[in-house]
Design a protein around this motif. Structure first.
Motif, PDB file in Angstrom:
ATOM      1  N   PRO A  89      -1.373  -8.650   3.728  1.00  5.99           N
ATOM      2  CA  PRO A  89      -0.566  -9.844   4.012  1.00  5.99           C
ATOM      3  C   PRO A  89       0.219 -10.321   2.781  1.00  5.99           C
ATOM      4  N   HIS A  90       1.389 -10.851   3.078  1.00  3.89           N
ATOM      5  CA  HIS A  90       2.316 -11.240   2.021  1.00  3.89           C
ATOM      6  C   HIS A  90       1.704 -12.213   1.017  1.00  3.89           C
ATOM      7  N   ARG A  91       0.921 -13.182   1.504  1.00  5.87           N
ATOM      8  CA  ARG A  91       0.367 -14.208   0.604  1.00  5.87           C
ATOM      9  C   ARG A  91      -0.599 -13.586  -0.410  1.00  5.87           C
ATOM     10  N   ILE A  92      -1.316 -12.540   0.023  1.00  9.47           N
ATOM     11  CA  ILE A  92      -2.229 -11.847  -0.906  1.00  9.47           C
ATOM     12  C   ILE A  92      -1.413 -11.070  -1.937  1.00  9.47           C
ATOM     13  N   LEU A  93      -0.404 -10.366  -1.457  1.00 12.40           N
ATOM     14  CA  LEU A  93       0.443  -9.605  -2.381  1.00 12.40           C
ATOM     15  C   LEU A  93       1.089 -10.537  -3.401  1.00 12.40           C
ATOM     16  N   ALA A  94       1.576 -11.671  -2.913  1.00 13.88           N
ATOM     17  CA  ALA A  94       2.249 -12.616  -3.805  1.00 13.88           C
ATOM     18  C   ALA A  94       1.273 -13.173  -4.842  1.00 13.88           C
ATOM     19  N   ALA A  95       0.057 -13.487  -4.399  1.00 13.61           N
ATOM     20  CA  ALA A  95      -0.937 -14.048  -5.337  1.00 13.61           C
ATOM     21  C   ALA A  95      -1.310 -13.019  -6.402  1.00 13.61           C
ATOM     22  N   LEU A  96      -1.495 -11.765  -5.980  1.00 15.60           N
ATOM     23  CA  LEU A  96      -1.867 -10.720  -6.937  1.00 15.60           C
ATOM     24  C   LEU A  96      -0.720 -10.471  -7.920  1.00 15.60           C
ATOM     25  N   ARG A  97       0.508 -10.470  -7.400  1.00  8.04           N
ATOM     26  CA  ARG A  97       1.661 -10.200  -8.270  1.00  8.04           C
ATOM     27  C   ARG A  97       1.840 -11.321  -9.297  1.00  8.04           C
ATOM     28  N   ALA A  98       1.652 -12.561  -8.833  1.00  7.99           N
ATOM     29  CA  ALA A  98       1.794 -13.697  -9.747  1.00  7.99           C
ATOM     30  C   ALA A  98       0.689 -13.677 -10.802  1.00  7.99           C
ATOM     31  N   PHE A  99      -0.510 -13.333 -10.384  1.00  7.37           N
ATOM     32  CA  PHE A  99      -1.649 -13.290 -11.306  1.00  7.37           C
ATOM     33  C   PHE A  99      -1.447 -12.192 -12.354  1.00  7.37           C
ATOM     34  N   ARG A 100      -0.898 -11.073 -11.893  1.00  8.19           N
ATOM     35  CA  ARG A 100      -0.633  -9.968 -12.825  1.00  8.19           C
ATOM     36  C   ARG A 100       0.394 -10.395 -13.875  1.00  8.19           C
ATOM     37  N   HIS A 101       1.362 -11.180 -13.459  1.00  7.43           N
ATOM     38  CA  HIS A 101       2.379 -11.679 -14.402  1.00  7.43           C
ATOM     39  C   HIS A 101       1.754 -12.619 -15.417  1.00  7.43           C
ATOM     40  N   ASP A 102       0.950 -13.552 -14.942  1.00  6.34           N
ATOM     41  CA  ASP A 102       0.293 -14.511 -15.841  1.00  6.34           C
ATOM     42  C   ASP A 102      -0.943 -15.055 -15.136  1.00  6.34           C
ATOM     43  N   ALA A 103      -2.092 -14.825 -15.739  1.00  9.98           N
ATOM     44  CA  ALA A 103      -3.363 -15.164 -15.089  1.00  9.98           C
ATOM     45  C   ALA A 103      -3.713 -16.643 -15.202  1.00  9.98           C
ATOM     46  N   GLY A 104      -2.803 -17.439 -15.743  1.00  9.17           N
ATOM     47  CA  GLY A 104      -2.996 -18.891 -15.749  1.00  9.17           C
ATOM     48  C   GLY A 104      -4.018 -19.344 -16.774  1.00  9.17           C
ATOM     49  N   PRO A 105      -4.296 -20.640 -16.809  1.00  7.31           N
ATOM     50  CA  PRO A 105      -5.197 -21.183 -17.838  1.00  7.31           C
ATOM     51  C   PRO A 105      -6.636 -20.692 -17.714  1.00  7.31           C
ATOM     52  N   ASP A 106      -7.057 -20.291 -16.506  1.00  8.18           N
ATOM     53  CA  ASP A 106      -8.451 -19.869 -16.312  1.00  8.18           C
ATOM     54  C   ASP A 106      -8.638 -18.357 -16.320  1.00  8.18           C
ATOM     55  N   GLY A 107      -7.564 -17.611 -16.122  1.00  7.45           N
ATOM     56  CA  GLY A 107      -7.672 -16.146 -16.130  1.00  7.45           C
ATOM     57  C   GLY A 107      -8.440 -15.594 -14.950  1.00  7.45           C
ATOM     58  N   VAL A 108      -8.512 -16.370 -13.865  1.00  9.52           N
ATOM     59  CA  VAL A 108      -9.286 -15.945 -12.695  1.00  9.52           C
ATOM     60  C   VAL A 108      -8.497 -16.212 -11.420  1.00  9.52           C
ATOM     61  N   LEU A 109      -8.558 -15.250 -10.508  1.00 10.82           N
ATOM     62  CA  LEU A 109      -7.983 -15.418  -9.171  1.00 10.82           C
ATOM     63  C   LEU A 109      -9.112 -15.206  -8.168  1.00 10.82           C
ATOM     64  N   LEU A 110      -9.198 -16.088  -7.192  1.00  8.31           N
ATOM     65  CA  LEU A 110     -10.240 -15.949  -6.172  1.00  8.31           C
ATOM     66  C   LEU A 110      -9.593 -15.849  -4.798  1.00  8.31           C
ATOM     67  N   LEU A 111      -9.784 -14.700  -4.148  1.00  3.15           N
ATOM     68  CA  LEU A 111      -9.350 -14.535  -2.761  1.00  3.15           C
ATOM     69  C   LEU A 111     -10.579 -14.730  -1.896  1.00  3.15           C
ATOM     70  N   ARG A 112     -10.495 -15.656  -0.947  1.00  2.00           N
ATOM     71  CA  ARG A 112     -11.672 -15.972  -0.127  1.00  2.00           C
ATOM     72  C   ARG A 112     -11.441 -15.583   1.329  1.00  2.00           C
ATOM     73  N   GLY A 113     -12.516 -15.119   1.976  1.00  2.25           N
ATOM     74  CA  GLY A 113     -12.444 -14.848   3.406  1.00  2.25           C
ATOM     75  C   GLY A 113     -11.981 -13.441   3.738  1.00  2.25           C
ATOM     76  N   LEU A 114     -12.153 -12.512   2.794  1.00  3.65           N
ATOM     77  CA  LEU A 114     -11.782 -11.117   3.078  1.00  3.65           C
ATOM     78  C   LEU A 114     -12.846 -10.487   3.987  1.00  3.65           C
ATOM     79  N   PRO A 115     -12.452  -9.542   4.841  1.00  2.00           N
ATOM     80  CA  PRO A 115     -13.453  -8.863   5.670  1.00  2.00           C
ATOM     81  C   PRO A 115     -14.230  -7.851   4.816  1.00  2.00           C
ATOM     82  N   VAL A 116     -15.507  -7.687   5.094  1.00  5.06           N
ATOM     83  CA  VAL A 116     -16.304  -6.690   4.364  1.00  5.06           C
ATOM     84  C   VAL A 116     -16.975  -5.671   5.285  1.00  5.06           C
ATOM     85  N   VAL A 117     -17.032  -5.987   6.566  1.00  4.27           N
ATOM     86  CA  VAL A 117     -17.561  -5.006   7.530  1.00  4.27           C
ATOM     87  C   VAL A 117     -16.684  -5.048   8.782  1.00  4.27           C
ATOM     88  N   ALA A 118     -16.801  -3.984   9.590  1.00  6.66           N
ATOM     89  CA  ALA A 118     -16.005  -3.935  10.824  1.00  6.66           C
ATOM     90  C   ALA A 118     -16.926  -4.053  12.023  1.00  6.66           C
TER      91      ALA A 118
END
Ligand SMILES: O=C(O)CCC(=O)C(=O)O
Ligand SMILES: [Fe+2]
Length: 336
Positions: free
Chosen positions: A64-93
């Protein structure tokens, strides 16, 4: 060596850094991408087959676009905390999750939904890599408590895991570390701790900053690597722009070479603990740490080794594959 190992008293139990909570639709879209990779099975049942990684790269652009955008922005600059948290990803099918492994060097060799999710996400931060001397060079590794390793300063332990840069001793250490929670710690005690040098720097004295910027420290390989054939060189703990440096330290493996260096390291650890965040990872949380800006560690917890213990997947990413080419036989993903 200064084995501090005193209790962390986290400033905050909230998630540090940028948090992206997936919607139900985004979660389904991620599940579809991962499901496609699992069904295709390009590596013949093996994540570590180069065909699998190639297919993972291909399908990763459909996240999804929002995930891609968040990862791309984080790669550019990880911000003051240096951490990105993606929540609610699927882990099983739909299938039940197997028991948490409880063996040394546990890795995920067989493609699963969770392994596909973490790999496709991390591929947007660079090239996914592993180290031959660590967990057999597996790209997707398990972070699980292991009986007999309780006091080890590795991810198999359950005593407090000191704040560290991942593989600090290694010239080609990862730029990003991804940790995906597939099973929560049932005790709730295990918390991923992160601190960023951007938060800690203002708390340091001018003297400590100066000392930390000089090659007055040595870092040994962590126990997970076994014996290594390279000789450690003295290094600075703060590198680059004095106002916005990178940090290179592992509080259980970095040795100060003199008393001033010891004092400066202690001051830095205090500043990290003061500004630390500690997060109980939930199932489907992917925490990504910028390994140049932020140290991470874990609070202590009590495993029961009954198959229900905390279980994370870990994947590393490099920004520049060419930089490490000399260490990667056959232009593969494993650094030798
Ligand atoms: O268990 C955790 O939360 C972190 C473990 C860790 O430092 C790692 O796997 O690199
Ligand atoms: Fe780590």
């Amino acid at each position: 060596m200064s084995k501090t190992h005193t209790l962390f008293v986290p400033r905050s139990a909230a998630a540090a850094g940028t948090v992206v909570e997936l919607t139900a639709a985004e979660r389904s879209a991620v599940a579809a991408v991962a499901g496609q990779l699992v069904a295709q099975d390009p590596g013949g049942g093996r994540i570590d087959d180069p065909c699998w990684l190639e297919a993972a790269r291909e399908v990763s652009v459909r996240l999804p676009h929002r995930i891609l955008a968040a990862l791309r922005a984080f790669r550019h600059d990880a911000g003051p905390d240096g951490v990105l948290l993606l929540r609610g990803l699927p882990v099983v099918a739909g299938d039940p999750l197997p028991a948490t492994p409880a063996v040394k060097g546990s890795v995920e060799r067989v493609p699963t939904v969770a392994a596909s999710v973490i790999t496709t996400a991390m591929l947007h931060l660079g090239e996914v890599v592993a180290f031959r001397n660590e967990k057999g060079g597996a790209l997707v590794q398990n972070v699980v408590p292991v009986p007999g390793s309780e006091t080890s300063q590795s991810n198999a332990g359950s005593v407090l895991l000191e704040l560290h840069i991942e593989n600090a001793f290694h010239d080609n250490r990862p730029d990003f570390v991804g940790l995906l929670c597939v099973r929560e710690d049932p005790t709730g005690d295990a918390r991923l701790c992160t601190s960023s040098v951007r938060r800690a720097l203002p708390l340091l004295s001018a003297k400590a900053r100066a000392v930390l910027g000089e090659p007055r420290f040595l870092t040994e390989p962590p126990p997970s690597f076994g014996v290594l054939d390279r000789v450690a060189a003295a290094h600075a703990v703060l590198n680059g722009d004095a106002a916005d440096p990178n940090v290179l330290v592992d509080f259980s493996a970095t040795h100060p070479l003199d008393d001033e260096a010891r004092g400066a390291m202690a001051e830095l650890r205090e500043a990290f603990v003061e500004t630390m965040s500690a997060l109980s990872l939930r199932v489907g949380d992917l925490a990504v740490v910028d390994n140049r800006l932020a140290v991470h560690g874990r609070t202590s917890f009590t495993p029961s080794y009954d198959g229900a213990d905390r279980w994370l997947h870990r994947v590393y990413a490099h920004l520049d594959h060419r930089r490490s080419r000399v260490d990667r036989a056959g232009n593969g993903a494993v650094l030798g």
